[in-house]
Design an enzyme around this catalytic site. Structure first.
Site, PDB file in Angstrom:
ATOM      1  N   HIS A 160      -5.538   1.893  -4.370  1.00  0.00           N
ATOM      2  CA  HIS A 160      -4.422   1.348  -3.501  1.00  0.00           C
ATOM      3  C   HIS A 160      -4.010  -0.152  -3.823  1.00  0.00           C
ATOM      4  CE1 HIS A 160      -7.780  -1.098  -0.973  1.00  0.00           C
ATOM      5  NE2 HIS A 160      -8.485  -1.129  -2.075  1.00  0.00           N
ATOM      6  N   HIS A 193      -3.013   1.924   7.136  1.00  0.00           N
ATOM      7  CA  HIS A 193      -2.930   1.257   5.463  1.00  0.00           C
ATOM      8  C   HIS A 193      -3.610   2.824   4.153  1.00  0.00           C
ATOM      9  CE1 HIS A 193      -4.566  -0.891   1.806  1.00  0.00           C
ATOM     10  NE2 HIS A 193      -5.297   0.237   1.443  1.00  0.00           N
ATOM     11  N   CYS A 236       1.030  -1.027  -0.513  1.00  0.00           N
ATOM     12  CA  CYS A 236      -0.074   0.371  -0.085  1.00  0.00           C
ATOM     13  C   CYS A 236       1.171   1.360  -0.032  1.00  0.00           C
ATOM     14  CB  CYS A 236      -0.504  -0.308   1.194  1.00  0.00           C
ATOM     15  SG  CYS A 236      -0.424   0.244   2.977  1.00  0.00           S
TER      16      CYS A 236
END
Length: 356
Positions: free
Chosen positions: A332, A320, A272
């Site tokens: 993402h 994240h 990520c």
């Protein structure tokens, strides 16, 4: 002098090579270790409920993601330490070369004085056939002695500095080894979580596995209905706040479909934070490696004012990150087995929005 540099570098360089070799051995050992398995109680629950399996897998992926960011942070620190060790090694080599040069110069002066004969100046004056000439030479000898004294002081200072450089280099090597162990620890933790998640997913019927792969991180739909209101109801498909934001968003769009790989920052695979770093790198902006650091890599803006290129940070621990690209969506790298994709920006709890 070149030989001094090579010899002084060899000790530390060999130590660095041993450290790197030990890292390679540890990595191989970790890769050969048997994958972790779930507790017996978990297996029984897995077989009865696909929803329970999904929640378990989501939790394992979340834990693996946290460990991945710790792995990234430790890896980044290890890289910085390696650079410092290399710089310290070079400083030690230069210091040793300087000490050797100073020793050689002092040795030449001492040899010249010995050859001239260390006779008492008063006796030389008495025996001299040219007292005036002798006194002139004696004054020169005094100046040489003064200069030699200064050189001796400089040599002692250079030797102290060299010892300090060696001590600092050794300290950094020890710190590098500890960081390498931290990298390996987080690597094993990630691999353990992912192995358990794969086992749970593989135990599901094929239809359930496909459904999980299609679902977003929150299990919601892949698009967002603006008419539905809520936190993102007012967001529009706006232009980026800056040229670099637009370029980063364009780069992120070009990565859609790329595989997730933990610890990867492109160009062929991403985790990520690696995707964010790569996308902004294409825009000429350097971002830190981890999602926790990326949270503070710019100005925070309200979610209602998010623009394409803004970083959407998830969870309180910032484990994240995705990139807002307009229309209430982010791009993402979700988790292993999934590819870089679009998902609703509100797919999981948002902690902040950062505009680099």
């Amino acid at each position: 002098m070149a030989s001094h540099r090579r010899s002084s570098q060899s000790g530390l360089t060999q130590t660095v090579r041993v450290t790197v070799l030990s890292a390679a051995v540890a990595t191989a050992a970790a890769a050969m270790a048997p994958p972790a398995v779930a507790r017996p109680g978990d297996t029984a629950r897995d077989d009865r409920s696909g929803g329970t399996v999904k929640s378990q897998v989501d939790r394992l992926y979340e834990q693996a993601e946290r460990a991945t960011e710790k792995f990234n942070e430790a890896g980044e620190r290890a890289g910085a330490l390696r650079r410092k060790v290399a710089e310290a090694t070079d400083r030690v080599a230069r210091g040793q070369e300087r000490v050797n040069h100073m020793r050689t110069a002092l040795g030449m002066i001492a040899a010249a004085q010995y050859r001239s004969g260390a006779v008492d100046p008063a006796l030389q004056l008495l025996l001299s056939s040219d007292p005036d000439g002798y006194l002139e030479r004696a004054a020169t000898l005094d100046r040489v002695s003064d200069r030699q004294g200064e050189q001796l002081k400089a040599l002692l200072g250079a030797q102290r500095a060299l010892r300090q450089e060696r001590t600092e280099a050794a300290r950094m090597l020890g710190e590098l080894e500890q960081t390498r162990k931290a990298v390996e620890h987080h690597k094993r933790e990630v691999e353990s979580k992912l192995a358990t998640a794969r086992r749970l997913l593989n135990a599901l019927p094929e239809a359930d596995r496909r459904a999980y792969a299609r679902a977003s991180r929150s299990g919601g739909t892949r698009t967002l209905d603006h008419a539905g209101g809520g936190v993102l109801g007012g967001l529009q498909d706006l232009t980026a706040a800056s040229g670099r934001g637009a370029a980063a968003a364009m780069a992120a769009r070009s990565a859609v479909g790329s595989p997730y790989a933990w610890g990867a920052n492109g160009p062929g695979a991403f985790d990520c934070s690696g995707l964010m770093q790569w996308a902004y790198g294409r825009a000429g902006v350097g971002l830190p490696r981890t999602s926790q650091a990326q949270r503070y890599a710019g100005r925070h803006v309200p979610l209602s004012e998010a623009r394409p290129g803004d970083l959407v940070i998830y969870r309180d621990d910032a484990s994240h990150v995705g990139m807002y690209v307009g229309n209430g969506q982010v791009i993402h790298a979700p988790y292993p087995g999934a590819r870089v994709r679009y998902d609703p920006a509100n797919m999981m709890p948002i902690s902040s929005v950062t505009r680099p």
